[in-house]
Design an enzyme around this catalytic site. Structure first.
Site, mmCIF file in Angstrom:
data_model
loop_
_atom_site.group_PDB
_atom_site.id
_atom_site.type_symbol
_atom_site.label_atom_id
_atom_site.label_comp_id
_atom_site.label_asym_id
_atom_site.label_seq_id
_atom_site.Cartn_x
_atom_site.Cartn_y
_atom_site.Cartn_z
ATOM 1 C CB ILE A 31 1.546 2.795 -0.737
ATOM 2 C CG1 ILE A 31 2.103 4.132 -1.183
ATOM 3 C CG2 ILE A 31 1.433 1.803 -1.882
ATOM 4 C CD1 ILE A 31 3.575 4.069 -1.591
ATOM 5 N N GLY A 92 -3.354 -13.972 -4.958
ATOM 6 C CA GLY A 92 -3.278 -12.530 -5.196
ATOM 7 C C GLY A 92 -2.156 -11.828 -4.462
ATOM 8 C CG HIS A 99 1.435 -8.320 3.542
ATOM 9 N ND1 HIS A 99 2.292 -8.976 2.670
ATOM 10 C CD2 HIS A 99 0.365 -7.949 2.801
ATOM 11 C CE1 HIS A 99 1.758 -8.996 1.469
ATOM 12 N NE2 HIS A 99 0.573 -8.391 1.514
HETATM 13 P P1 5GP Z 1 -0.604 -8.216 -1.383
HETATM 14 O O1 5GP Z 1 -1.353 -8.136 -2.686
HETATM 15 O O2 5GP Z 1 0.789 -8.760 -1.546
HETATM 16 O O3 5GP Z 1 -1.390 -8.897 -0.294
HETATM 17 O O4 5GP Z 1 -0.509 -6.737 -0.879
HETATM 18 C C1 5GP Z 1 0.601 -5.923 -1.030
HETATM 19 C C2 5GP Z 1 0.179 -4.556 -0.598
HETATM 20 O O5 5GP Z 1 1.341 -3.763 -0.393
HETATM 21 C C3 5GP Z 1 -0.671 -3.803 -1.631
HETATM 22 O O6 5GP Z 1 -1.930 -3.495 -1.035
HETATM 23 C C4 5GP Z 1 0.137 -2.551 -1.945
HETATM 24 O O7 5GP Z 1 -0.658 -1.401 -2.090
HETATM 25 C C5 5GP Z 1 1.070 -2.445 -0.751
HETATM 26 N N1 5GP Z 1 2.352 -1.832 -1.039
HETATM 27 C C6 5GP Z 1 3.189 -2.147 -2.068
HETATM 28 N N2 5GP Z 1 4.295 -1.394 -2.009
HETATM 29 C C7 5GP Z 1 4.161 -0.576 -0.922
HETATM 30 C C8 5GP Z 1 4.995 0.421 -0.343
HETATM 31 O O8 5GP Z 1 6.094 0.734 -0.807
HETATM 32 N N3 5GP Z 1 4.526 1.030 0.776
HETATM 33 C C9 5GP Z 1 3.320 0.711 1.336
HETATM 34 N N4 5GP Z 1 2.964 1.380 2.442
HETATM 35 N N5 5GP Z 1 2.518 -0.237 0.814
HETATM 36 C C10 5GP Z 1 2.924 -0.863 -0.303
#
Ligand code: 5GP
Ligand code: ZN
Length: 111
Positions: A31, A92, A99
């Protein structure tokens, strides 16, 4: 995991821009993209992070990693891409559903 945002996306309760789906995994665009192409590959099974995986997740992890180059190519990343797996708060990680970020199409900073 009723309070997990990626489980809600997997269940279709929150919309996403889907890249790929099969019985085990879903891939969708981030997103808040950090590059022209930025999507994530997630297992449909709730797994909090790489830190909570064990040998029972081996095939699933392998499948996700092998999907990355194929989906990257399909998204136009013919010249390469970056994969990132943030693990734990110190790594982070913000969403605690495993994912793999697939990022490309820009000018990656050296790591
Ligand atoms: P992390 O920091 O946990 O590796 O990455 C989480 C990612 O999830 C972030 O890049 C953030 O932009 C994405 N993200 C968070 N909420 C949503 C959502 O509701 N939809 C989508 N498509 N991405 C999301
Ligand atoms: Zn989840």
């Amino acid at each position: 995991m009723s309070d997990c945002i990626f489980c809600k996306i997997v269940a279709g309760a929150i919309p996403c821009r889907k890249v790929y789906e099969d019985e085990d995994v879903l891939a969708f665009h981030d997103i808040h993209p950090v590059a022209p192409v930025h999507f994530m590959i997630v297992p449909k099974l709730h797994v909090a992070s790489l830190d909570t995986c064990d040998t029972g997740h081996q095939a699933l992890l392998g499948k996700i990693l092998l999907l990355a180059p194929r989906l990257a190519r399909e998204q136009g990343l013919t010249d390469g891409f970056r994969t990132i797996i943030n693990t734990g708060r110190g790594g982070g990680q913000e969403v605690f559903h495993l994912h793999v970020h697939v990022i490309g199409g820009g000018n990656p900073r050296p790591m």
